[in-house]
Scaffold this motif. Structure first.
Motif, PDB file in Angstrom:
ATOM      1  N   LEU A  46       0.834  -1.090   0.046  1.00 47.07           N
ATOM      2  CA  LEU A  46       0.203   0.039   0.149  1.00 47.07           C
ATOM      3  C   LEU A  46       0.858   1.031  -0.088  1.00 47.07           C
ATOM      4  N   TRP A  47       0.626   2.135  -0.682  1.00 45.60           N
ATOM      5  CA  TRP A  47       1.170   3.823  -0.962  1.00 45.60           C
ATOM      6  C   TRP A  47       0.152   4.531  -0.629  1.00 45.60           C
ATOM      7  N   ALA A  48       0.015   5.028   0.351  1.00 49.11           N
ATOM      8  CA  ALA A  48      -1.355   5.994   0.749  1.00 49.11           C
ATOM      9  C   ALA A  48      -0.888   7.325   0.959  1.00 49.11           C
ATOM     10  N   ILE A  49      -1.479   8.238   0.487  1.00 49.31           N
ATOM     11  CA  ILE A  49      -1.056   9.738   0.595  1.00 49.31           C
ATOM     12  C   ILE A  49      -2.452  10.340   1.290  1.00 49.31           C
ATOM     13  N   ILE A  50      -2.320  10.815   2.394  1.00 49.81           N
ATOM     14  CA  ILE A  50      -3.370  11.306   3.422  1.00 49.81           C
ATOM     15  C   ILE A  50      -3.140  12.840   3.614  1.00 49.81           C
ATOM     16  N   ASP A  51      -4.239  13.515   3.380  1.00 43.51           N
ATOM     17  CA  ASP A  51      -4.120  15.012   3.717  1.00 43.51           C
ATOM     18  C   ASP A  51      -4.149  15.185   5.307  1.00 43.51           C
ATOM     19  N   GLU A  52      -3.221  16.132   5.645  1.00 41.62           N
ATOM     20  CA  GLU A  52      -3.033  16.315   7.294  1.00 41.62           C
ATOM     21  C   GLU A  52      -4.470  16.737   7.813  1.00 41.62           C
ATOM     22  N   VAL A  53      -5.223  17.456   6.898  1.00 44.77           N
ATOM     23  CA  VAL A  53      -6.622  17.688   7.764  1.00 44.77           C
ATOM     24  C   VAL A  53      -7.349  16.429   7.989  1.00 44.77           C
ATOM     25  N   ALA A  54      -7.280  15.534   7.161  1.00 41.19           N
ATOM     26  CA  ALA A  54      -7.863  14.335   7.608  1.00 41.19           C
ATOM     27  C   ALA A  54      -7.648  13.417   8.883  1.00 41.19           C
ATOM     28  N   LEU A  55      -6.121  13.454   9.072  1.00 38.68           N
ATOM     29  CA  LEU A  55      -5.385  13.319  10.254  1.00 38.68           C
ATOM     30  C   LEU A  55      -5.633  14.056  11.453  1.00 38.68           C
ATOM     31  N   ARG A  56      -6.116  15.344  11.501  1.00 40.13           N
ATOM     32  CA  ARG A  56      -6.731  16.041  12.685  1.00 40.13           C
ATOM     33  C   ARG A  56      -8.226  15.823  12.735  1.00 40.13           C
ATOM     34  N   ARG A  57      -9.015  15.293  11.866  1.00 39.42           N
ATOM     35  CA  ARG A  57     -10.356  14.954  12.178  1.00 39.42           C
ATOM     36  C   ARG A  57     -10.687  14.078  13.189  1.00 39.42           C
ATOM     37  N   PRO A  58     -11.436  14.457  14.260  1.00 40.31           N
ATOM     38  CA  PRO A  58     -11.664  13.548  15.424  1.00 40.31           C
ATOM     39  C   PRO A  58     -12.825  12.857  15.450  1.00 40.31           C
ATOM     40  N   PHE A  59     -12.948  11.635  14.379  1.00 39.87           N
ATOM     41  CA  PHE A  59     -13.978  10.685  14.315  1.00 39.87           C
ATOM     42  C   PHE A  59     -13.849   9.945  15.582  1.00 39.87           C
ATOM     43  N   GLY A  60     -15.006   9.780  16.451  1.00 40.44           N
ATOM     44  CA  GLY A  60     -14.892   8.860  17.520  1.00 40.44           C
ATOM     45  C   GLY A  60     -14.442   9.670  18.800  1.00 40.44           C
ATOM     46  N   GLY A  61     -13.984  10.819  18.781  1.00 42.99           N
ATOM     47  CA  GLY A  61     -13.371  11.457  19.697  1.00 42.99           C
ATOM     48  C   GLY A  61     -11.806  11.507  19.899  1.00 42.99           C
ATOM     49  N   PRO A  62     -11.270  12.307  20.870  1.00 48.66           N
ATOM     50  CA  PRO A  62      -9.724  12.317  20.786  1.00 48.66           C
ATOM     51  C   PRO A  62      -8.934  11.137  21.307  1.00 48.66           C
ATOM     52  N   GLY A  63      -9.620  10.164  21.986  1.00 51.65           N
ATOM     53  CA  GLY A  63      -9.068   8.992  22.205  1.00 51.65           C
ATOM     54  C   GLY A  63      -8.998   8.008  21.161  1.00 51.65           C
ATOM     55  N   VAL A  64      -9.973   8.090  20.415  1.00 54.86           N
ATOM     56  CA  VAL A  64      -9.963   7.098  18.984  1.00 54.86           C
ATOM     57  C   VAL A  64      -8.964   7.754  17.820  1.00 54.86           C
ATOM     58  N   LEU A  65      -9.051   9.100  17.916  1.00 52.53           N
ATOM     59  CA  LEU A  65      -7.938   9.762  16.977  1.00 52.53           C
ATOM     60  C   LEU A  65      -6.510   9.319  17.613  1.00 52.53           C
ATOM     61  N   ARG A  66      -6.354   9.345  18.715  1.00 54.44           N
ATOM     62  CA  ARG A  66      -5.048   9.264  19.184  1.00 54.44           C
ATOM     63  C   ARG A  66      -4.417   7.651  18.918  1.00 54.44           C
ATOM     64  N   GLY A  67      -5.364   6.818  19.070  1.00 58.24           N
ATOM     65  CA  GLY A  67      -5.247   5.374  18.867  1.00 58.24           C
ATOM     66  C   GLY A  67      -4.870   5.064  17.422  1.00 58.24           C
TER      67      GLY A  67
END
Length: 165
Positions: A46-67
């Motif tokens: 897999l070669w994935a390119i992900i937008d930083e904004v997507a990595l900051r979107r807190p789906f499921g809350g901060p704990g889910v995002l941290r995991g």
């Protein structure tokens, strides 16, 4: 977030955004886990390119995002994964939506593009259209951080989460 790289908590949060029946959600989770198992076993690259904004979107809350972010950071050690992050505020119009380019081990199988929508998915196999997606991927890779810089970006987002938690 590419589904092959979603943690269970993140995937559940994404599925919760839609109106899936319990049976359909369970079926999707089983399919996802099987694809992830094959990826973890090294059968898929897999070669994935992900937008930083997507990595900051807190789906499921901060704990889910941290995991999710910790999982991504650790997954970058896998030889079968190349991960790049497009840092904010880099703007790229190369790809207005998400897509996957499928390449097969069999040289006789042509490249294909998989584009997922809300209620369905499209497979593109016309050579001219696939070439446009390949060009978009190339352009995205050029404006995105390198794989090692991307690990650092993910670490920075994790640090930001620690400051706001």
């Amino acid at each position: 977030m590419p589904d092959l790289l979603r943690t269970e908590g993140y995937a559940a949060a994404v599925l919760a955004l839609d109106d899936y029946s319990l049976d359909e959600a369970e079926r999707l989770v089983v399919l996802l886990k099987e694809r992830q198992r094959r990826f973890a076993a090294g059968g898929i690259r897999l070669w994935a390119i992900i937008d930083e904004v997507a990595l900051r979107r807190p789906f499921g809350g901060p704990g889910v995002l941290r995991g999710q972010l910790e999982y991504l950071r650790d997954a970058c050690r896998q030889a079968s994964l190349t991960l790049q992050v497009t840092p904010f505020p880099v703007v790229s119009y190369a790809a207005p939506g998400s897509f996957s380019i499928l390449r097969f081990a069999d040289a006789d199988m042509p490249d294909m593009v998989y584009a997922e929508q809300l209620t369905s998915a499209t497979y593109v196999d016309k050579r001219a259209e696939v070439e446009r997606y390949l060009l978009a991927m190339e352009r995205l890779s050029i404006v995105s951080a390198s794989p090692s810089e991307s690990v650092d970006l993910i670490g920075g987002i994790l640090s930001d989460l620690g400051q706001t938690a």
